[in-house]
Enzyme design. Structure first.
Site, PDB file in Angstrom:
ATOM      1  N   GLY A  60       0.865  -1.170   0.000  1.00  0.00           N
ATOM      2  CA  GLY A  60       0.000   0.000   0.000  1.00  0.00           C
ATOM      3  C   GLY A  60       0.899   1.215   0.000  1.00  0.00           C
ATOM      4  N   GLU A  61       0.414   2.309   0.527  1.00  0.00           N
ATOM      5  CA  GLU A  61       1.282   3.478   0.673  1.00  0.00           C
ATOM      6  C   GLU A  61       1.738   3.560   2.123  1.00  0.00           C
ATOM      7  OE1 GLU A  61       2.839   5.508  -1.403  1.00  0.00           O
ATOM      8  OE2 GLU A  61       2.059   4.136  -2.915  1.00  0.00           O
ATOM      9  N   SER A  62       3.053   3.469   2.337  1.00  0.00           N
ATOM     10  CA  SER A  62       3.556   3.401   3.713  1.00  0.00           C
ATOM     11  C   SER A  62       3.243   4.684   4.480  1.00  0.00           C
ATOM     12  CB  SER A  62       5.053   3.118   3.717  1.00  0.00           C
ATOM     13  OG  SER A  62       5.767   4.165   3.097  1.00  0.00           O
ATOM     14  N   CYS A  91       6.360  -4.967   0.922  1.00  0.00           N
ATOM     15  CA  CYS A  91       6.543  -3.656   0.283  1.00  0.00           C
ATOM     16  C   CYS A  91       6.347  -2.525   1.306  1.00  0.00           C
ATOM     17  CB  CYS A  91       5.609  -3.525  -0.914  1.00  0.00           C
ATOM     18  SG  CYS A  91       6.035  -2.147  -1.990  1.00  0.00           S
ATOM     19  N   ARG A 117      13.089   3.781  -0.230  1.00  0.00           N
ATOM     20  CA  ARG A 117      11.757   3.768  -0.860  1.00  0.00           C
ATOM     21  C   ARG A 117      11.888   4.041  -2.356  1.00  0.00           C
ATOM     22  NH1 ARG A 117       7.623   7.615   1.693  1.00  0.00           N
ATOM     23  NH2 ARG A 117       6.379   6.628   0.075  1.00  0.00           N
ATOM     24  N   HIS A 188       5.610  -8.569  -3.801  1.00  0.00           N
ATOM     25  CA  HIS A 188       4.219  -8.825  -3.422  1.00  0.00           C
ATOM     26  C   HIS A 188       3.756 -10.262  -3.691  1.00  0.00           C
ATOM     27  CE1 HIS A 188       3.256  -4.591  -2.764  1.00  0.00           C
ATOM     28  NE2 HIS A 188       3.945  -4.311  -3.841  1.00  0.00           N
ATOM     29  N   GLU A 190       1.334 -11.573  -2.484  1.00  0.00           N
ATOM     30  CA  GLU A 190      -0.141 -11.547  -2.492  1.00  0.00           C
ATOM     31  C   GLU A 190      -0.696 -11.274  -3.882  1.00  0.00           C
ATOM     32  OE1 GLU A 190       1.781  -9.109  -1.379  1.00  0.00           O
ATOM     33  OE2 GLU A 190       0.815  -7.137  -1.451  1.00  0.00           O
TER      34      GLU A 190
END
Lengths: 211, 295
Positions: A60-62, A91, A117, A188, A190
Site C-alpha cells: 500500500g502506501e507506507s 513492500c 523507498r 508482493h 499476495e
C-alpha cells in the site's frame, strides 16, 4: 542466502493471522490465508490484535498506513506485538518494519534493516522477476523459483543484527529478510497464485507461538 | 533470470496497492503536500479542479508539465495526471514525465469524439471512467488497468456516483446469474468485449480495481461509496473547494478505512468547516454533464 532446515509442521487451522486493513492489498493477503486454511481477521483498531499468532502488513502506501496507525493508536501496540509475535511486511509493510526509511515518517523500527523507498524508480520501472528463495524448501519440497512482483518497490539497503537474507536480485541487491519471527519482502507474494511465502510465514507464526 | 518491466500485472498491481485509499485532485505542489500529509494514497494533477472548470468554461487540457514536475518532486506518493479523451500525445508527454498513472478523463474537454487512446501502447498505466459495465470493459479492452465510476465531477452531489456504482455492480450480479446462452447477446447489448465479460463473470467482479469518483464531498459520501462496494475513492473539488481542506482531507481518508464503523464516522465528521457549495446534478443542462463524455 541462508537455507533453513525443514521443521515440524503445525496444522495451519490452529493458527490465527491478522492482516492490517488500514489501506492497501489486505484482501489479497486474506484470500490466500483463507485458501491455505488459516483463521483470519482484519485489523483496524488496537483491540483487534488480541488472540493473533501473527500479523501481515500489506502493500500500500507506507505514508498512509503509518499515519492511520498513529491516528488510531496502533503504532505502540504494533511495536509491542512485533516484539513477541510474528509480523510479515510486504513492500509498504517492509518499510514500516524497518528502523530507517531515509525519510521522516512513522515506522515500527522492529527490524534491523534500512530501506530505500521507490529504489527502482517510479511506476514505469515496476517489474516482475523470478527469485531464488531456498528457505521456501521448508514448506515445499520442490525447488522452483518464486515469481517476484515489484511495484514502486523499496530495496532493503542494509541488514544488521541477526537478520538473514532470504532473497536477492541477480545483482545481489536484497529483497527479502528474516529476523527471528519477523519477515520483510520488497515484493508482493499476495499478487501471485503461489502461496509458499504465506505458508512459510504461517509456519513461522505457529512455531513462534508454540515456543 | 530476466526481468519484465511495465507488465499489465504491475500496472494493475499499483492500483491494487491504492485500494482502501483516497486519491486527491491537486492543482499545485502546495495542494499535493497537504494531500500527502492528510494520508492520500496518490494525487491527481490537473490544471483546474472540476468545479472551476465548470465555473470558468473554456477548453480544459492537460496540466502544465512544470506543475506536474513540481508535484512529483514534492511528494513521495504516486502522482497521476489527466489527459483528454483520445489525446494520445498528451498521454505520450505524461509518460515522458514518468507520472505514475494517466487518467484519460472526461473532466477535460475531449480531443476525439469517436475513439479513446490505445492504452496498450503505453508503459504507464491508465485509469478511465465508466457509467456502466459495458463502458468499463471497453476501457479495459483498450488497456486501462484501473477503472473509476464517473459520477458527476465538480458538483459535490454524490447522486451520479451512486447511480454509476450501483449500475456496474448490478450488471455484474446479473452477469453472474445469467444462463450461459444469454452471454453473447448481453455482450452485444452492453457493447462489452466478450472475453472480458467472461472473465468478469468468472471473477465475480471487474478484472481491475474500481474506485468511485465524481461528487464525493464528505466522509459520509466516501463511506457510502465504500459500502456500495468500490475499492477506494477519488475526491476532486470536494477537498480544495471546502473551508478547511487539510482537515476534510484527513477525515475522508479515515472514513475510507473505517467505512463500516458509524461511531468512528460520527467522530471524524465533526467540525470539518464548510463543505464545497455544490450544485445539484438535476440543475445541470445536458451540455454541462461531463459524465456523458466517453464512447
Amino acid at each position: 542466502m541462508t537455507k533453513i532446515a525443514p521443521r515440524q509442521l503445525v496444522k495451519s487451522d490452529q493458527i490465527k493471522v491478522g492482516v492490517l486493513a488500514l489501506q492497501g492489498s489486505f484482501l489479497e493477503h486474506l484470500y490466500i490465508l483463507q485458501r491455505i486454511g488459516v483463521k483470519t481477521t482484519q485489523v483496524r483498531l488496537p483491540e483487534q490484535l488480541e488472540d493473533l499468532d501473527g500479523l501481515i502488513i500489506p502493500g500500500g502506501e507506507s505514508t498512509t498506513i503509518g499515519k492511520l496507525a498513529v491516528d488510531f493508536g496502533l503504532l505502540e501496540p504494533l511495536k509491542q506485538f512485533g516484539k513477541k509475535k510474528a509480523i510479515w511486511g510486504t513492500c509498504a509493510g517492509a518499510i514500516l518494519l524497518s528502523k530507517d526509511a531515509h525519510r521522516s515518517q512513522p515506522l515500527l523500527e522492529l527490524m534491523d534493516i534500512t530501506v530505500d523507498r521507490n529504489a527502482f524508480g517510479r511506476q514505469i520501472a515496476s517489474f516482475e522477476i523470478d527469485l531464488d528463495i531456498p528457505a521456501l524448501e521448508s514448506v515445499s519440497p520442490e525447488s522452483r523459483p518464486f515469481h517476484g512482483v515489484f511495484i514502486r518497490a523499496p530495496l532493503i539497503a542494509s541488514v544488521d543484527g541477526d537478520g538473514k537474507v532470504l532473497a536477492a536480485l541477480p545483482d545481489g541487491r536484497v529483497v527479502a529478510v528474516q529476523q527471528g519471527q519477523l519477515l520483510a519482502t520488497a515484493f508482493h507474494p499476495e499478487l501471485t497464485d503461489d502461496d509458499r511465502v504465506h505458508r512459510y510465514f504461517v509456519q513461522l507464526a505457529a512455531e513462534n507461538t508454540i515456543n | 533470470m530476466e526481468s519484465q518491466v511495465s507488465t499489465f500485472k504491475t500496472k494493475k498491481g499499483l492500483a491494487q496497492m491504492l485500494k482502501g485509499g483516497v486519491i486527491m485532485d491537486v492543482v499545485t505542489a502546495e495542494h499535493a503536500k497537504i494531500a500527502e500529509d492528510a494520508g492520500a494514497v496518490a494525487v491527481m494533477a490537473l490544471e483546474r479542479v472540476p468545479a472551476d472548470i465548470r465555473a470558468d468554461g473554456g477548453v480544459a487540457r492537460m496540466s502544465d508539465p512544470e506543475l506536474i514536475i513540481q508535484i512529483m518532486e514534492t511528494v513521495s506518493i504516486p502522482v497521476m495526471a489527466k489527459a483528454r479523451i483520445g489525446h494520445f500525445v498528451e498521454a505520450q508527454i505524461l509518460q515522458a514525465l514518468e507520472v505514475d498513472y494517466i487518467d484519460e478523463s472526461e473532466v477535460l474537454t475531449p480531443a476525439d469524439e469517436a475513439y479513446h487512446i490505445n492504452k496498450h501502447a503505453f508503459k504507464t498505466p491508465f485509469v478511465c471512467g465508466c457509467r456502466n459495465l459495458g463502458e468499463a470493459l471497453r476501457r479495459i479492452g483498450e488497456g486501462a488497468a484501473m477503472i473509476r465510476t464517473k459520477g458527476e465531477p465538480g458538483t459535490g452531489d454524490v447522486v451520479e456516483a451512486v447511480r454509476h456504482a450501483r449500475t456496474v455492480f448490478g450488471e455484474v450480479k446479473m452477469l453472474i446469474n445469467m444462463p450461459e446462452e444469454e452471454l453473447m447477446t448481453f455482450a452485444k447489448n452492453i457493447g462489452a468485449p466478450y472475453q472480458l465479460l467472461l472473465e468478469t463473470r468468472e471473477l465475480g467482479r471487474l478484472p481491475v480495481v474500481n474506485f468511485a469518483a465524481g461528487g464525493i464531498a464528505t466522509p459520509a459520501d466516501a463511506a457510502l461509496m465504500m459500502q456500495l462496494g468500490v475499492d477506494g475513492v477519488f475526491v476532486g473539488s470536494g477537498i480544495f473547494k471546502s473551508g478547511n481542506p487539510a482537515k476534510r482531507a484527513e477525515a475522508i481518508v479515515k472514513a475510507v478505512t473505517h467505512y463500516e464503523n458509524p461511531e468512528i464516522l460520527a467522530e471524524i465528521s465533526r467540525n470539518l468547516g464548510e463543505p464545497m457549495v455544490g450544485r445539484n446534478v438535476t440543475d445541470l443542462e445536458d451540455n454541462e454533464r461531463m459524465a456523458d463524455r466517453g464512447w
